[in-house]
Scaffold this motif. Sequence first.
Motif, PDB file in Angstrom:
ATOM      1  N   LYS A 218      60.994 -24.331   2.040  1.00 58.16           N
ATOM      2  CA  LYS A 218      60.666 -23.654   0.782  1.00 58.16           C
ATOM      3  C   LYS A 218      59.514 -24.372   0.080  1.00 58.16           C
ATOM      4  O   LYS A 218      58.633 -23.733  -0.520  1.00 58.16           O
ATOM      5  N   THR A 219      59.498 -25.703   0.136  1.00 63.39           N
ATOM      6  CA  THR A 219      58.394 -26.459  -0.464  1.00 63.39           C
ATOM      7  C   THR A 219      57.079 -26.098   0.206  1.00 63.39           C
ATOM      8  O   THR A 219      56.053 -25.892  -0.468  1.00 63.39           O
TER       9      THR A 219
ATOM     10  N   LYS B 186      51.957 -19.986   0.254  1.00 64.38           N
ATOM     11  CA  LYS B 186      51.728 -18.940  -0.747  1.00 64.38           C
ATOM     12  C   LYS B 186      50.378 -19.100  -1.440  1.00 64.38           C
ATOM     13  O   LYS B 186      49.596 -18.134  -1.503  1.00 64.38           O
ATOM     14  N   PRO B 187      50.033 -20.287  -1.983  1.00 66.29           N
ATOM     15  CA  PRO B 187      48.708 -20.418  -2.590  1.00 66.29           C
ATOM     16  C   PRO B 187      47.574 -20.292  -1.577  1.00 66.29           C
ATOM     17  O   PRO B 187      46.486 -19.813  -1.911  1.00 66.29           O
TER      18      PRO B 187
ATOM     19  N   HIS C 299      56.443 -23.300   1.824  1.00 61.04           N
ATOM     20  CA  HIS C 299      56.151 -21.926   1.408  1.00 61.04           C
ATOM     21  C   HIS C 299      55.444 -21.895   0.050  1.00 61.04           C
ATOM     22  O   HIS C 299      54.390 -21.267  -0.113  1.00 61.04           O
ATOM     23  N   ASP C 300      56.071 -22.556  -0.932  1.00 64.02           N
ATOM     24  CA  ASP C 300      55.633 -22.415  -2.326  1.00 64.02           C
ATOM     25  C   ASP C 300      54.388 -23.224  -2.648  1.00 64.02           C
ATOM     26  O   ASP C 300      53.556 -22.784  -3.458  1.00 64.02           O
ATOM     27  N   ARG C 301      54.248 -24.401  -2.024  1.00 58.09           N
ATOM     28  CA  ARG C 301      53.148 -25.284  -2.403  1.00 58.09           C
ATOM     29  C   ARG C 301      51.946 -25.205  -1.477  1.00 58.09           C
ATOM     30  O   ARG C 301      50.865 -25.660  -1.850  1.00 58.09           O
ATOM     31  N   LEU C 302      52.148 -24.660  -0.269  1.00 65.39           N
ATOM     32  CA  LEU C 302      51.036 -24.577   0.670  1.00 65.39           C
ATOM     33  C   LEU C 302      50.743 -23.142   1.082  1.00 65.39           C
ATOM     34  O   LEU C 302      49.646 -22.629   0.834  1.00 65.39           O
TER      35      LEU C 302
END
Length: 403
Positions: free
Chosen positions: A345-346, A353-354, A348-351
């Motif tokens: 999830k980290t 997705k952006p 996903h959200d920090r790399l």
Amino acid sequence: MAEHQLVIAGGGPAGMMAGLLFARAGVRTLVLEKHGDFLRDFRGDTVHPSTLDLMDQLGLLDRFLERPHDKVRTLGGRAAGRQLTIADFSHLPVRAPYIAMMPQWEFLDFLADEARRYPSFTLRMNAEAVGLHMEEGQVTGVELACGEICAACLVIAADGRRSVLRGAASLPLRDLGAPIDVLWFRLPRKAGDPETTGGTFGPGTLVVQINRGDYWQCAYVVPKGGAEALRAAGLDAFRRTVAAASPTLTEAVQALTDWDQLRLLSVSLDRLERWWMPGLLAIGDAAHAMSPVGGVGINLAIQDAVAAANILAEPLAQGAPVYSLLAKVQQRRLLPTRIIQRAQKTIHDRLLKPLISGQISFEKPPLAMRLLNRAPLLQRIPARLVGLGVRREHIRSPDAFGS
């Protein structure tokens, strides 16, 4: 008395590994697989060192490696025009310190062949589990699409991320959310192409290339629900996008002539709050759907199967009730599941997705990738996390046949 002590719904990695181990322990085991064969493309085929070590513990590694496979000894990525190595498996303390890229149907066929050596094992193909048979609040069997009831002392739900049986049991599910989907496709690979399996990071894009010898198995990461927009833009635009993201594929991408050559994986990241009820245990994707990040899903599912057999196989073989032990399987496997899902999830959200939304660009490789590339000793850390995982299981279930 039920014909089978254990019925396993689902002939994927978790189900087949569990079938092998429970049958080896003398448990009368039936595995139900809804398809007529295992020939389905773009399924998880990254067999990690942790799983290879389990094959070694069972005395099966040499036979296993006779099956078609490619060895991946390092993982890397390409960013800002630079090829970087971020993980080196060669130092892992196992006999096979690499990832074996083996088509999943070969892996499942191997497990089925080995399990058939035991008289206590039965595999039924074209047998779709559609519901549970209940008596006085306890699961006592599985209902098939044909209307047949397969009675059992214990049912294991290993029927995947859209598990019918976990739904029938109303087991509570926690959705962690996934902002990405993945398009899988094959492209030809020619002599002189790079050997490395890894990803190419670019502005708004991530293309993963898995070296399969004479072809690349490719993954193109898109925002959740974004595949339709790509289709609407047309196949020519998609080919140009892939070629721009990974220039080494400029020629190969012309092999894509039809959208039917691509398969969409709708990425899920979730886990059951409770993996069991009296008479039923969920393992693998049925208990926790994983992201394709790191290719850990198949190996985590197999670890679940080993833990379940370690805890349940001996008492089940002896005819003892195991309902009170089901929670111990979840307790054993919940920590590694949480840790891996939190890491995914980290990422996903920090790399991811952006990255795919264009919020970050790779004018130069990220600091973490540069540090790992410069320090080979540091590459052992991600190699150990990916290759061996967290709370690695060892075979402790009995061998009733002394094989």
